[in-house]
Design a protein around this motif. Structure first.
Motif, PDB file in Angstrom:
ATOM      1  N   GLY A   6      17.273  55.295  62.318  1.00  0.00           N
ATOM      2  CA  GLY A   6      16.778  56.403  61.489  1.00  0.00           C
ATOM      3  C   GLY A   6      15.974  55.936  60.289  1.00  0.00           C
ATOM      4  N   THR A   7      15.937  56.795  59.254  1.00  0.00           N
ATOM      5  CA  THR A   7      15.147  56.492  58.051  1.00  0.00           C
ATOM      6  C   THR A   7      15.974  55.802  56.972  1.00  0.00           C
ATOM      7  N   VAL A   8      17.312  55.849  57.084  1.00  0.00           N
ATOM      8  CA  VAL A   8      18.177  55.237  56.065  1.00  0.00           C
ATOM      9  C   VAL A   8      18.279  53.733  56.349  1.00  0.00           C
ATOM     10  N   ASN A   9      17.953  52.895  55.349  1.00  0.00           N
ATOM     11  CA  ASN A   9      17.907  51.440  55.560  1.00  0.00           C
ATOM     12  C   ASN A   9      18.946  50.663  54.770  1.00  0.00           C
ATOM     13  N   LYS A  10      19.680  51.328  53.868  1.00  0.00           N
ATOM     14  CA  LYS A  10      20.652  50.602  53.058  1.00  0.00           C
ATOM     15  C   LYS A  10      21.816  51.511  52.718  1.00  0.00           C
ATOM     16  N   SER A  11      23.016  50.928  52.717  1.00  0.00           N
ATOM     17  CA  SER A  11      24.210  51.709  52.381  1.00  0.00           C
ATOM     18  C   SER A  11      25.220  50.772  51.720  1.00  0.00           C
ATOM     19  N   LEU A  12      25.810  51.207  50.596  1.00  0.00           N
ATOM     20  CA  LEU A  12      26.776  50.394  49.863  1.00  0.00           C
ATOM     21  C   LEU A  12      28.153  51.029  49.923  1.00  0.00           C
ATOM     22  N   LYS A  13      29.202  50.188  49.966  1.00  0.00           N
ATOM     23  CA  LYS A  13      30.605  50.656  49.991  1.00  0.00           C
ATOM     24  C   LYS A  13      30.772  51.781  51.018  1.00  0.00           C
ATOM     25  N   SER A  14      30.429  51.472  52.255  1.00  0.00           N
ATOM     26  CA  SER A  14      30.320  52.513  53.280  1.00  0.00           C
ATOM     27  C   SER A  14      31.556  52.601  54.167  1.00  0.00           C
ATOM     28  N   LYS A  56      29.152  56.957  56.111  1.00  0.00           N
ATOM     29  CA  LYS A  56      27.760  56.693  55.718  1.00  0.00           C
ATOM     30  C   LYS A  56      26.986  55.908  56.781  1.00  0.00           C
ATOM     31  N   VAL A  57      27.730  55.210  57.669  1.00  0.00           N
ATOM     32  CA  VAL A  57      27.076  54.392  58.705  1.00  0.00           C
ATOM     33  C   VAL A  57      27.713  54.693  60.059  1.00  0.00           C
ATOM     34  N   LEU A 109      21.343  63.229  61.699  1.00  0.00           N
ATOM     35  CA  LEU A 109      21.867  62.050  60.991  1.00  0.00           C
ATOM     36  C   LEU A 109      20.971  61.701  59.796  1.00  0.00           C
ATOM     37  N   ASN A 110      19.650  61.797  59.981  1.00  0.00           N
ATOM     38  CA  ASN A 110      18.726  61.556  58.873  1.00  0.00           C
ATOM     39  C   ASN A 110      18.879  62.633  57.800  1.00  0.00           C
ATOM     40  N   ARG A 111      19.106  63.845  58.261  1.00  0.00           N
ATOM     41  CA  ARG A 111      19.230  64.972  57.324  1.00  0.00           C
ATOM     42  C   ARG A 111      20.459  64.814  56.432  1.00  0.00           C
ATOM     43  N   PHE A 112      21.553  64.301  57.025  1.00  0.00           N
ATOM     44  CA  PHE A 112      22.798  64.119  56.247  1.00  0.00           C
ATOM     45  C   PHE A 112      22.868  62.724  55.598  1.00  0.00           C
ATOM     46  N   ASN A 113      21.725  61.966  55.656  1.00  0.00           N
ATOM     47  CA  ASN A 113      21.625  60.647  55.013  1.00  0.00           C
ATOM     48  C   ASN A 113      22.653  59.649  55.557  1.00  0.00           C
ATOM     49  N   ILE A 114      22.808  59.662  56.885  1.00  0.00           N
ATOM     50  CA  ILE A 114      23.734  58.728  57.546  1.00  0.00           C
ATOM     51  C   ILE A 114      22.904  57.667  58.268  1.00  0.00           C
ATOM     52  N   MET A 115      23.272  56.413  58.054  1.00  0.00           N
ATOM     53  CA  MET A 115      22.553  55.286  58.675  1.00  0.00           C
ATOM     54  C   MET A 115      23.008  55.110  60.122  1.00  0.00           C
ATOM     55  N   VAL A 116      22.069  54.878  61.044  1.00  0.00           N
ATOM     56  CA  VAL A 116      22.404  54.712  62.470  1.00  0.00           C
ATOM     57  C   VAL A 116      21.955  53.338  62.946  1.00  0.00           C
ATOM     58  N   VAL A 117      22.894  52.570  63.518  1.00  0.00           N
ATOM     59  CA  VAL A 117      22.568  51.234  64.047  1.00  0.00           C
ATOM     60  C   VAL A 117      22.968  51.199  65.514  1.00  0.00           C
ATOM     61  N   LYS A 118      22.041  50.706  66.345  1.00  0.00           N
ATOM     62  CA  LYS A 118      22.339  50.605  67.775  1.00  0.00           C
ATOM     63  C   LYS A 118      22.664  49.145  68.102  1.00  0.00           C
ATOM     64  N   GLY A 163      36.015  52.115  59.723  1.00  0.00           N
ATOM     65  CA  GLY A 163      35.941  50.794  59.104  1.00  0.00           C
ATOM     66  C   GLY A 163      35.290  50.881  57.743  1.00  0.00           C
ATOM     67  N   ASN A 164      35.317  49.771  57.012  1.00  0.00           N
ATOM     68  CA  ASN A 164      34.685  49.725  55.689  1.00  0.00           C
ATOM     69  C   ASN A 164      33.812  48.490  55.593  1.00  0.00           C
ATOM     70  N   CYS A 165      32.672  48.640  54.933  1.00  0.00           N
ATOM     71  CA  CYS A 165      31.785  47.496  54.721  1.00  0.00           C
ATOM     72  C   CYS A 165      31.142  47.626  53.347  1.00  0.00           C
ATOM     73  N   ASP A 166      31.090  46.490  52.621  1.00  0.00           N
ATOM     74  CA  ASP A 166      30.549  46.537  51.258  1.00  0.00           C
ATOM     75  C   ASP A 166      29.053  46.814  51.251  1.00  0.00           C
ATOM     76  N   ILE A 167      28.296  46.082  52.082  1.00  0.00           N
ATOM     77  CA  ILE A 167      26.833  46.262  52.095  1.00  0.00           C
ATOM     78  C   ILE A 167      26.342  46.292  53.543  1.00  0.00           C
ATOM     79  N   VAL A 168      25.556  47.319  53.868  1.00  0.00           N
ATOM     80  CA  VAL A 168      24.820  47.357  55.143  1.00  0.00           C
ATOM     81  C   VAL A 168      23.364  47.551  54.763  1.00  0.00           C
ATOM     82  N   GLU A 169      22.521  46.574  55.090  1.00  0.00           N
ATOM     83  CA  GLU A 169      21.126  46.677  54.654  1.00  0.00           C
ATOM     84  C   GLU A 169      20.188  46.088  55.698  1.00  0.00           C
ATOM     85  N   THR A 170      18.897  46.422  55.538  1.00  0.00           N
ATOM     86  CA  THR A 170      17.864  45.873  56.418  1.00  0.00           C
ATOM     87  C   THR A 170      17.085  44.825  55.647  1.00  0.00           C
TER      88      THR A 170
END
Length: 562
Positions: free
Chosen positions: A229-237, A289-290, A305-314, A345-352
């Protein structure tokens, strides 16, 4: 000489179509011949200058490698005796992760020496007994020949001693670069107690392009594709992981919907949209968030998912999904729905991030020791180069695991094998009875390693072996009786082959000492001897008729050509 009368087969015992091979000539020597052929394939790939093999497997996939474990895995070996060797080498791969070529080459040479003893008139059981004695003695001698050890698993220079030789044997010339990558990744994830080190915590991601010198270590878990999607970074997710596609499930049976007008058509699609919107709104309310999926992502699902600002990883690999579950502490779900608090699950940083023009996704954890992960991102021009570098790095990481179990190191480059030859020959000469022939044969079989190293380097193997024999024997006889036995033990034990200067040298005094991990040699000698003894104990081969009827005739692929 008595006339050999052929025995009749067993017409009353077995169904028609059975094959029966019996006796030394038919069963034992045939098995030895098959095993010898397999070991000869692997032998030319041994050492830093080992030749590559081009293997095309049953799926027509091409492998160009000198890694014994890969060659054996992709060769479809059908001979039952050769399969025993393959299983022994696979067990070595599982136990230590390195030394598979040692197992096959040594077992093949042991059986070749056994064939000579059988022709001399020894019985297989006498050879087995002698080999068992020699194996136990060899393991005792190995314990005495340790010349160094890894004193601190957190020290870069100490780890380098154990890793560099293993990597150099696979990727000669790149050993410094790859050793530094392995050590950097290992030290990132090494727990407080090094014995709890898990090799799965060091991942490898291959990105085509660039060259090997652009490879680097990234803290965290890297996936070689960017988010959908359009979301590329998520913290404390909070993270939800699914093995199913992110889309509305299709019905299992075909159905027909009769729509009479445009309004009904609008309501039909609206109902589908509302259903998907409801699912992902629940995700947002749960604080997710992810979202990670192992399947496809539908266009409508991606929109919400983009509308609700949720990051999607395949993530397409099920092994990577399992590993990610362990890192973030989540449970992979097979149905689309909101996970419970325990399943998230929990992750501190998910980023591109961008690596060499390719955008990749990184999952990074903070302080949690169990979920620490480091990824080695390797670059290369072709897929075969990347695969070969990956195998070399795997061996390096497995060696780190081996030295956390037993930190002792022994001299490499054929030195330890030549010292074993000398000591076992001496032991055989002092052994009374017929076992001495088998013990000496066991010692001679170890000669195959320095001989192969010399041959693969293009040296005169006979000349190098005679120099090694001289060095090991002169040094041992020149030590005086007053010296400690420890010094006498280690005086000539370190002379091996210097492939760079085409001569022999004390390998522990080189600028980069050539050292092998002791525990790798121990297990390899055990597995190789066990496999050889298993083959020697066979005196009869009984093969049943293959199941199924006659095979249909194969069509000529060029049937339309004149």
């Amino acid at each position: 000489m008595a006339l050999k009368v052929p025995k009749s087969s067993y017409p009353q015992l077995f169904k028609e179509g059975y094959k029966n091979l019996q006796g030394v000539e038919e069963a034992v020597l045939r098995n030895i011949q098959a095993v010898h052929e397999l070991s000869e394939i692997i032998r030319t790939s041994f050492g830093p200058n080992g030749r590559n093999k081009m293997v095309i497997n049953h799926l027509e996939k091409l492998f160009v490698t000198n890694d014994a474990a890969t060659i054996i895995r992709e060769l479809d070996v059908v001979h039952p005796a050769a399969k025993i060797l393959v299983m022994a080498s696979q067990q070595q791969e599982q136990e230590i992760g390195d030394g598979t070529n040692f197992v096959i080459i040594f077992a093949g040479e042991l059986l070749q020496k056994a064939a000579n003893l059988l022709r001399m008139g020894l019985h297989p059981s006498e050879i087995v007994q002698g080999y068992e004695l020699a194996c136990n003695k060899a393991l005792e001698i190995l314990d005495e020949l340790s010349v160094d050890s890894v004193k601190d698993c957190r020290s870069k220079s100490e780890l380098e001693k154990s890793i560099k030789t293993s990597i150099a044997s696979k990727q000669s010339g790149y050993e410094d670069l790859l050793t530094n990558l392995v050590i950097e990744a290992t030290l990132m994830v090494l727990p407080k107690n090094p014995q709890h080190f898990n090799v799965d915590n060091v991942r490898i991601v291959k990105i085509m392009g660039g060259n090997i010198y652009e490879s680097k270590v990234v803290k965290g878990m890297v996936f070689g594709r960017e988010p959908e999607g359009t979301v590329n970074k998520s913290l404390k997710s909070k993270i939800a992981i699914f093995t199913c596609p992110l889309d509305l499930a299709q019905t299992e049976t075909k159905g027909t919907v009769l729509i009479h007008n445009a309004k009904e058509m609008l309501n039909f699609t609206k109902g589908e949209e509302e259903q998907i919107e409801k699912i992902f709104k629940e995700f947002e309310e749960a604080g997710i968030k992810v979202v990670v999926t192992g399947g496809s992502v539908g266009e409508l699902a991606l929109h919400y998912l983009n509308r609700f600002n949720i990051m999607v990883v395949k993530v397409l690999s099920k092994f990577d999904l399992r590993r990610l579950c362990r890192v973030v502490g989540a449970t992979a779900l097979a149905r689309l729905g909101v996970p419970t608090a325990e399943e998230m699950g929990n992750c501190d940083i998910v980023e591109t991030v961008e690596i060499g023009g390719d955008r990749v996704t990184v999952f990074r954890q903070g302080k949690d020791e169990k979920s620490k992960t480091a990824t080695i991102v390797i670059r290369g021009a072709t897929q075969n180069v990347l695969d070969d570098i990956e195998r070399a790095i795997d061996d390096g990481v497995n060696n780190v695991k081996a030295v956390t179990r037993d930190p002792r190191l022994v001299p490499g480059a054929g030195a330890i094998e030549m010292e074993l030859v000398k000591r076992l020959t001496s032991f055989g000469e002092k052994t009374p009875g017929i076992n001495q022939y088998s013990i000496k044969a066991f010692a001679e079989a170890l000669e195959v390693f320095p001989r192969t190293l010399a041959e693969n380097d293009g040296l005169d193997a006979t000349e190098i072996l005679s120099k090694l024999y001289t060095a090991h024997h002169i040094e041992s006889t020149s030590t005086t009786e007053d010296e400690t036995s420890e010094n006498a033990n280690k005086s000539g034990a370190c002379v091996g082959i210097d492939i760079e200067n085409d001569d022999i040298v004390d390998v522990t005094k080189l600028p980069n000492p050539v050292l092998d991990v002791l525990v790798t040699k121990q297990w390899a000698i055990k597995f190789a001897t066990d496999a050889a003894l298993t083959v020697l104990r066979v005196d009869q081969i009984i093969m049943s008729k293959p199941a199924g009827g006659p095979k249909p005739p194969q069509q000529n692929p060029n049937w339309d050509e004149d």
